[in-house]
Enzyme design. Sequence first.
Site, PDB file in Angstrom:
ATOM      1  CB  CYS A  31      24.123 -15.975   8.820  1.00  0.00           C
ATOM      2  SG  CYS A  31      25.698 -15.928   9.706  1.00  0.00           S
ATOM      3  CB  CYS A  78      10.653  -9.389   8.267  1.00  0.00           C
ATOM      4  SG  CYS A  78       9.225 -10.284   8.853  1.00  0.00           S
TER       5      CYS A  78
END
Length: 141
Positions: A95, A118
């Site tokens: 993030c 993934c």
Amino acid sequence: MEKIVKTDEEWRNQLDGLAYNVLRKHGTERAFTHDNFPKDPGVFTCKGCGSRLFDQAHKFDSGTGWPSFYRPIDDEMIGESEDRKFFMRRTEVHCARCDGHLGHVFPDGPKPTGLRYCINGVALNFEPGTAGKPGSGSAST
């Protein structure tokens, strides 16, 4: 984008043990343990900071046991770095707002991007009924 910076103690108090291990210590959950999200329209947010990362419309079943997406909502919200653990060379994704480890991206996904993000399901929350739009902010801090 305003970066989220917290002490290790603050992260430990906010996240459960597995989420802390994945998001803050670059761990990985076991396959087929955290991909039980609803199939309804919605967005997946970072469990660390609430940033909107992936749209349900871009999720696909990769057969790997982890939630997989062929694109993020906004490329600016996903950071990348090289991961050389376990004698492999992979691209780690995190993030961009809180630097929480999400998973990896591979070049073996479906069209139109050919990418497979993934992602550790334990690193995500699901917000039903919302559509992902580039530039979306966070749900919480």
